[in-house]
Motif scaffolding. Sequence first.
Motif, PDB file in Angstrom:
ATOM      1  N   ALA A 138      13.360 -43.908  10.368  1.00 46.20           N
ATOM      2  CA  ALA A 138      12.125 -43.934  11.156  1.00 46.20           C
ATOM      3  C   ALA A 138      12.218 -43.089  12.419  1.00 46.20           C
ATOM      4  CB  ALA A 138      11.780 -45.381  11.523  1.00 46.20           C
ATOM      5  N   GLY A 139      13.437 -42.790  12.879  1.00 48.77           N
ATOM      6  CA  GLY A 139      13.616 -41.949  14.057  1.00 48.77           C
ATOM      7  C   GLY A 139      13.881 -40.500  13.722  1.00 48.77           C
ATOM      8  N   CYS A 140      13.675 -40.119  12.462  1.00 53.90           N
ATOM      9  CA  CYS A 140      13.894 -38.758  11.959  1.00 53.90           C
ATOM     10  C   CYS A 140      15.360 -38.336  12.002  1.00 53.90           C
ATOM     11  CB  CYS A 140      13.024 -37.742  12.708  1.00 53.90           C
ATOM     12  SG  CYS A 140      11.265 -37.883  12.354  1.00 53.90           S
ATOM     13  N   ILE A 141      16.261 -39.325  11.952  1.00 49.63           N
ATOM     14  CA  ILE A 141      17.685 -39.057  11.855  1.00 49.63           C
ATOM     15  C   ILE A 141      18.065 -39.051  10.366  1.00 49.63           C
ATOM     16  CG2 ILE A 141      19.995 -39.914  12.401  1.00 49.63           C
ATOM     17  CD1 ILE A 141      18.484 -38.873  14.830  1.00 49.63           C
ATOM     18  N   PRO A 142      18.841 -38.051   9.907  1.00 52.02           N
ATOM     19  CA  PRO A 142      19.228 -38.031   8.497  1.00 52.02           C
ATOM     20  C   PRO A 142      19.922 -39.317   8.064  1.00 52.02           C
ATOM     21  CG  PRO A 142      19.722 -35.927   9.505  1.00 52.02           C
ATOM     22  CD  PRO A 142      19.302 -36.843  10.620  1.00 52.02           C
ATOM     23  N   ALA A 143      19.486 -39.831   6.916  1.00 52.99           N
ATOM     24  CA  ALA A 143      20.046 -41.074   6.387  1.00 52.99           C
ATOM     25  C   ALA A 143      20.876 -40.836   5.136  1.00 52.99           C
ATOM     26  CB  ALA A 143      18.925 -42.068   6.070  1.00 52.99           C
ATOM     27  N   GLU A 144      20.473 -39.842   4.319  1.00 56.18           N
ATOM     28  CA  GLU A 144      21.239 -39.552   3.108  1.00 56.18           C
ATOM     29  C   GLU A 144      20.824 -38.206   2.537  1.00 56.18           C
ATOM     30  OE1 GLU A 144      20.116 -41.569  -0.654  1.00 56.18           O
ATOM     31  OE2 GLU A 144      18.763 -42.779   0.589  1.00 56.18           O
ATOM     32  N   LEU A 145      21.745 -37.610   1.794  1.00 54.37           N
ATOM     33  CA  LEU A 145      21.471 -36.391   1.049  1.00 54.37           C
ATOM     34  C   LEU A 145      20.761 -36.762  -0.243  1.00 54.37           C
ATOM     35  CD1 LEU A 145      22.111 -33.273   0.805  1.00 54.37           C
ATOM     36  CD2 LEU A 145      24.141 -33.965  -0.477  1.00 54.37           C
ATOM     37  N   ALA A 146      19.678 -36.053  -0.577  1.00 48.70           N
ATOM     38  CA  ALA A 146      18.892 -36.401  -1.761  1.00 48.70           C
ATOM     39  C   ALA A 146      18.488 -35.143  -2.514  1.00 48.70           C
ATOM     40  CB  ALA A 146      17.654 -37.195  -1.365  1.00 48.70           C
ATOM     41  N   SER A 147      18.368 -35.281  -3.819  1.00 49.18           N
ATOM     42  CA  SER A 147      17.850 -34.198  -4.642  1.00 49.18           C
ATOM     43  C   SER A 147      16.339 -34.085  -4.444  1.00 49.18           C
ATOM     44  CB  SER A 147      18.160 -34.475  -6.110  1.00 49.18           C
ATOM     45  OG  SER A 147      17.475 -33.558  -6.947  1.00 49.18           O
ATOM     46  N   VAL A 148      15.842 -32.855  -4.489  1.00 46.85           N
ATOM     47  CA  VAL A 148      14.393 -32.651  -4.380  1.00 46.85           C
ATOM     48  C   VAL A 148      13.686 -32.910  -5.703  1.00 46.85           C
ATOM     49  CG1 VAL A 148      14.694 -30.941  -2.545  1.00 46.85           C
ATOM     50  CG2 VAL A 148      14.483 -30.175  -4.928  1.00 46.85           C
ATOM     51  N   ALA A 149      14.434 -32.963  -6.783  1.00 48.67           N
ATOM     52  CA  ALA A 149      13.836 -33.056  -8.124  1.00 48.67           C
ATOM     53  C   ALA A 149      12.923 -34.267  -8.242  1.00 48.67           C
ATOM     54  CB  ALA A 149      14.932 -33.137  -9.173  1.00 48.67           C
ATOM     55  N   GLY A 150      11.710 -34.035  -8.746  1.00 51.37           N
ATOM     56  CA  GLY A 150      10.762 -35.112  -8.982  1.00 51.37           C
ATOM     57  C   GLY A 150      10.123 -35.681  -7.742  1.00 51.37           C
ATOM     58  N   SER A 151      10.296 -35.022  -6.603  1.00 50.95           N
ATOM     59  CA  SER A 151       9.756 -35.537  -5.342  1.00 50.95           C
ATOM     60  C   SER A 151       8.771 -34.549  -4.733  1.00 50.95           C
ATOM     61  CB  SER A 151      10.883 -35.799  -4.343  1.00 50.95           C
ATOM     62  OG  SER A 151      11.341 -34.583  -3.776  1.00 50.95           O
ATOM     63  N   ALA A 152       8.110 -34.986  -3.676  1.00 50.47           N
ATOM     64  CA  ALA A 152       7.197 -34.110  -2.937  1.00 50.47           C
ATOM     65  C   ALA A 152       7.925 -32.942  -2.284  1.00 50.47           C
ATOM     66  CB  ALA A 152       6.465 -34.921  -1.864  1.00 50.47           C
ATOM     67  N   PHE A 153       9.242 -33.022  -2.226  1.00 55.19           N
ATOM     68  CA  PHE A 153      10.044 -32.041  -1.504  1.00 55.19           C
ATOM     69  C   PHE A 153      10.528 -30.895  -2.385  1.00 55.19           C
ATOM     70  CE2 PHE A 153       9.969 -35.840   0.936  1.00 55.19           C
ATOM     71  CZ  PHE A 153       9.976 -35.423   2.256  1.00 55.19           C
ATOM     72  N   ASP A 154      10.134 -30.897  -3.645  1.00 55.72           N
ATOM     73  CA  ASP A 154      10.586 -29.851  -4.558  1.00 55.72           C
ATOM     74  C   ASP A 154       9.663 -28.641  -4.460  1.00 55.72           C
ATOM     75  OD1 ASP A 154      11.649 -28.293  -6.517  1.00 55.72           O
ATOM     76  OD2 ASP A 154      11.639 -29.843  -8.069  1.00 55.72           O
ATOM     77  N   PHE A 155      10.106 -27.668  -3.663  1.00 58.17           N
ATOM     78  CA  PHE A 155       9.372 -26.405  -3.524  1.00 58.17           C
ATOM     79  C   PHE A 155      10.181 -25.255  -4.117  1.00 58.17           C
ATOM     80  CE2 PHE A 155       7.334 -28.932  -0.146  1.00 58.17           C
ATOM     81  CZ  PHE A 155       5.994 -28.624  -0.357  1.00 58.17           C
ATOM     82  N   ARG A 156      10.989 -25.551  -5.124  1.00 62.97           N
ATOM     83  CA  ARG A 156      11.772 -24.479  -5.733  1.00 62.97           C
ATOM     84  C   ARG A 156      10.878 -23.480  -6.455  1.00 62.97           C
ATOM     85  NH1 ARG A 156      16.251 -28.149  -8.645  1.00 62.97           N
ATOM     86  NH2 ARG A 156      14.354 -29.407  -8.951  1.00 62.97           N
ATOM     87  N   GLN A 157       9.715 -23.929  -6.875  1.00 63.06           N
ATOM     88  CA  GLN A 157       8.656 -23.041  -7.346  1.00 63.06           C
ATOM     89  C   GLN A 157       7.513 -23.108  -6.342  1.00 63.06           C
ATOM     90  OE1 GLN A 157       8.911 -20.978  -9.990  1.00 63.06           O
ATOM     91  NE2 GLN A 157      11.015 -21.756 -10.235  1.00 63.06           N
ATOM     92  N   PRO A 158       6.831 -21.984  -6.061  1.00 60.00           N
ATOM     93  CA  PRO A 158       5.772 -22.005  -5.050  1.00 60.00           C
ATOM     94  C   PRO A 158       4.729 -23.073  -5.348  1.00 60.00           C
ATOM     95  CG  PRO A 158       6.278 -19.747  -5.697  1.00 60.00           C
ATOM     96  CD  PRO A 158       7.024 -20.634  -6.654  1.00 60.00           C
ATOM     97  N   ALA A 159       4.352 -23.804  -4.314  1.00 57.64           N
ATOM     98  CA  ALA A 159       3.351 -24.866  -4.455  1.00 57.64           C
ATOM     99  C   ALA A 159       2.563 -24.964  -3.159  1.00 57.64           C
ATOM    100  CB  ALA A 159       4.016 -26.205  -4.762  1.00 57.64           C
ATOM    101  N   PRO A 160       1.260 -25.277  -3.231  1.00 58.39           N
ATOM    102  CA  PRO A 160       0.468 -25.434  -2.003  1.00 58.39           C
ATOM    103  C   PRO A 160       0.946 -26.633  -1.198  1.00 58.39           C
ATOM    104  CG  PRO A 160      -0.808 -26.072  -3.933  1.00 58.39           C
ATOM    105  CD  PRO A 160       0.457 -25.468  -4.449  1.00 58.39           C
ATOM    106  N   ILE A 161       0.934 -26.479   0.113  1.00 57.74           N
ATOM    107  CA  ILE A 161       1.430 -27.533   0.996  1.00 57.74           C
ATOM    108  C   ILE A 161       0.496 -28.741   0.992  1.00 57.74           C
ATOM    109  CG2 ILE A 161       1.913 -28.098   3.411  1.00 57.74           C
ATOM    110  CD1 ILE A 161       2.801 -25.167   3.776  1.00 57.74           C
ATOM    111  N   GLY A 162      -0.808 -28.500   0.985  1.00 52.59           N
ATOM    112  CA  GLY A 162      -1.790 -29.578   1.157  1.00 52.59           C
ATOM    113  C   GLY A 162      -1.628 -30.750   0.213  1.00 52.59           C
ATOM    114  N   PRO A 163      -1.602 -30.526  -1.105  1.00 50.83           N
ATOM    115  CA  PRO A 163      -1.479 -31.660  -2.025  1.00 50.83           C
ATOM    116  C   PRO A 163      -0.203 -32.471  -1.810  1.00 50.83           C
ATOM    117  CG  PRO A 163      -2.253 -29.717  -3.195  1.00 50.83           C
ATOM    118  CD  PRO A 163      -1.869 -29.257  -1.821  1.00 50.83           C
ATOM    119  N   ARG A 164       0.888 -31.818  -1.394  1.00 57.43           N
ATOM    120  CA  ARG A 164       2.141 -32.544  -1.175  1.00 57.43           C
ATOM    121  C   ARG A 164       2.039 -33.493   0.014  1.00 57.43           C
ATOM    122  NH1 ARG A 164       6.483 -30.205  -3.958  1.00 57.43           N
ATOM    123  NH2 ARG A 164       5.579 -29.196  -5.816  1.00 57.43           N
TER     124      ARG A 164
END
Length: 349
Positions: free
Chosen positions: A204-230
């Motif tokens: 909640a304080g924006c401090i890193p808590a864990e390393l995570a894969s982007v796969a299947g999440s809103a954070f997967d921008f490995r292919q170009p995607a519009p920011i708005g829908p995410r």
Amino acid sequence: MTNKKTVSCTATTADENIYTLRNAQDMQLTISDRGASLVSWLAPDRYGRVGDVLLAYAEAGSYVQNPFYFGAIIGRWANRIAAGQFELDGRSYAVECNDGDNHLHGGSSGFHTARWLATEEDGSLRMSLTSPDGEGGFPGNLKVQVTYRLDDEGRLTIDYEAQSDAPTPINLTSHPYFNLNAGTSDIKDHLLCIDASHYLKIDAGCIPAELASVAGSAFDFRQPAPIGPRLDWPDQQVLIAGGFNHCYCVQAGLNGQPGPLREVASVYDPGSGRKLSVATDQAGLQFYSGNFLSGVAGRDAHDYARHDGFCLEAQAYPNQINGPHAEAVILRPGQVYRQTTVYRVSLQS
């Protein structure tokens, strides 16, 4: 083509000097010696219309404190240090907690508020700063140089160097806010690509808590995607930050170590045809979607709104000084801290 890069001091006030870099394509970039801040970047769209791809304050005086860090060099520590505390060589240090219970961006009097010494050199602009021992709670007398170069292909190269007479944490970055449609609308239709398979989840304080894969999440921008829908995905991490305010791990090894200079991200605006590319040798790339811009007085008497700009900040991992890879962000006497980040603005057909 003849290289016509130039740099000149174009405005002076009691609070700042403004310098302008130009290239052979008449692209113009203005930089303030207050915070070594990027203030304006004029670039054409696909129709030849020139617009400013950087967000900026309405009043020059706002850069004296620069509460939103517009365009500034951030130091001594970019991003956050948990609880404003760290240990170095068996000694505990406390720095300002200016973001709730945590330290953020060097504190309220960090590098973003300092008056840097500017030197024009062969078409580039070198900014220098000395941070004395104990400033902001950090140890060591630290000497920093940041050099800006704008080439004829629209690449802004930012080279950093620093040396200290005592061990000290260091994590520098540049904090420009971009909007590739030059402010005609928000950034939601911008297509983002980040070449990273992992990111750092935050608490909640924006401090890193864990390393995570982007796969299947809103954070997967490995292919170009519009920011708005995410921004509307029912992802707990997006909800915590009110959008994106997360560090992507962009170097191999995922261990907080710098690596080779390489392109790690790109953003394309379909309306204007402008494209931003980002290359860096840093371990992390912080993607911030302008979650707290509402009501900020911007240029042309225009108040910014949420998601009117985005940041891609090349840096070490947030709070890395308190993690298992702390040694990678400690600058010791006799060593030279070096970093290179390149922002390129171009047109995509």
